[in-house]
Design a protein around this motif. Structure first.
Motif, PDB file in Angstrom:
ATOM      1  N   GLY A   8      -3.429   4.228  11.469  1.00 37.63           N
ATOM      2  CA  GLY A   8      -2.718   5.427  11.400  1.00 37.63           C
ATOM      3  C   GLY A   8      -2.841   5.974  10.146  1.00 37.63           C
ATOM      4  N   LEU A   9      -3.530   5.336   9.135  1.00 40.13           N
ATOM      5  CA  LEU A   9      -3.778   5.875   7.766  1.00 40.13           C
ATOM      6  C   LEU A   9      -4.592   6.905   7.662  1.00 40.13           C
ATOM      7  N   MET A  10      -4.657   7.696   6.757  1.00 39.72           N
ATOM      8  CA  MET A  10      -5.713   8.627   6.640  1.00 39.72           C
ATOM      9  C   MET A  10      -6.840   7.925   5.620  1.00 39.72           C
ATOM     10  N   ILE A  11      -8.049   8.566   5.885  1.00 41.18           N
ATOM     11  CA  ILE A  11      -9.184   7.750   5.337  1.00 41.18           C
ATOM     12  C   ILE A  11      -9.157   7.501   3.995  1.00 41.18           C
ATOM     13  N   LEU A  44       0.801  -0.958   0.029  1.00 45.29           N
ATOM     14  CA  LEU A  44      -0.071  -0.099  -0.041  1.00 45.29           C
ATOM     15  C   LEU A  44       0.804   0.985  -0.017  1.00 45.29           C
ATOM     16  N   ASP A  45       0.838   2.065  -0.991  1.00 46.51           N
ATOM     17  CA  ASP A  45       1.513   3.365  -0.906  1.00 46.51           C
ATOM     18  C   ASP A  45       0.566   4.301  -0.212  1.00 46.51           C
ATOM     19  N   ALA A  46       0.981   4.796   0.915  1.00 46.80           N
ATOM     20  CA  ALA A  46       0.504   5.869   1.686  1.00 46.80           C
ATOM     21  C   ALA A  46       1.433   6.825   2.312  1.00 46.80           C
ATOM     22  N   ALA A  47       1.269   8.178   2.259  1.00 43.30           N
ATOM     23  CA  ALA A  47       2.083   8.965   3.032  1.00 43.30           C
ATOM     24  C   ALA A  47       3.692   9.086   2.384  1.00 43.30           C
ATOM     25  N   GLY A  48       3.720   8.688   1.159  1.00 42.54           N
ATOM     26  CA  GLY A  48       5.027   8.635   0.459  1.00 42.54           C
ATOM     27  C   GLY A  48       5.748   7.561   0.975  1.00 42.54           C
ATOM     28  N   ARG A  49       5.142   6.456   1.434  1.00 38.99           N
ATOM     29  CA  ARG A  49       5.774   5.360   1.855  1.00 38.99           C
ATOM     30  C   ARG A  49       5.209   4.090   1.323  1.00 38.99           C
TER      31      ARG A  49
END
Length: 190
Positions: A152-155, A110-115
């Protein structure tokens, strides 16, 4: 080795919209947001729901899907059913008990918050978070809020989870919301 969806060799080839012959279909994972949209388009009819999800899982057009012989469609519908109901541990070949309550191994990164994440950390929700959750209007809003809170993910990031990852997270979060402390002590003491 990363998980790969199966390749389905058609029992009876079909004709693509382009006129070419389709002899095999590379099945695709279902993603949370795309599944939610497809189910909304389909309405309450189960056959329509499976058809919409089969379009997602195959990448075939409605005209191409309509050509499938029933045994090929049943195979695809079985895959769609498993993708829609089974947790990621099932596809990864891991016993569900092998995952800790603190981490969930993802079926696909999963790509999230640049990671790029291959696992999601889980944190038990505080009572104040469950109070906020209960004030939300729909079950879907409540599930998305508490999932974002616990991971800790964004919706918006939740949309990019595979459906099996979403299912795995919901099982863990359900434990957090409904099990007593002793459940977690017993699960971690070996």
């Amino acid at each position: 080795m990363a998980w790969m969806p199966p390749l389905h060799r058609l029992l009876s080839p079909i004709t693509a919209d382009t006129g070419a012959m389709i002899e095999q279909v590379q099945l695709k994972p279902l993603y949370y947001a795309a599944q939610k949209d497809a189910l909304a388009r389909a309405g309450d009819d189960e056959d329509d729901q499976f058809f919409e999800l089969a379009k997602l899982a195959t990448g075939l057009s409605e005209k191409e899907l309509d050509q499938l012989k029933r045994p090929d469609y049943v195979t695809i519908a079985h895959y769609v059913h498993e993708m829609s109901t089974r947790p990621s541990a099932f596809f990864l070949g891991e016993p569900e008990e092998s995952s800790s309550h603190e981490q969930v191994k993802l079926l696909l990164p999963l790509d999230a918050a640049g990671r790029t994440l291959t696992e999601l950390p889980l944190e038990m929700p505080a009572l104040r978070a469950t109070k906020v959750m209960k004030k939300l209007t729909t079950n879907k809003e409540r599930a998305e809020f508490i999932t974002a809170h616990c991971t800790g993910l964004m919706i918006p990031d939740l949309a990019h989870l595979t459906v099996p990852d979403w299912t795995q997270l919901q099982e863990r979060i359900d434990d957090f919301l409904n099990q007593p402390a002793a459940f977690f002590r017993n699960a971690t003491s070996t």
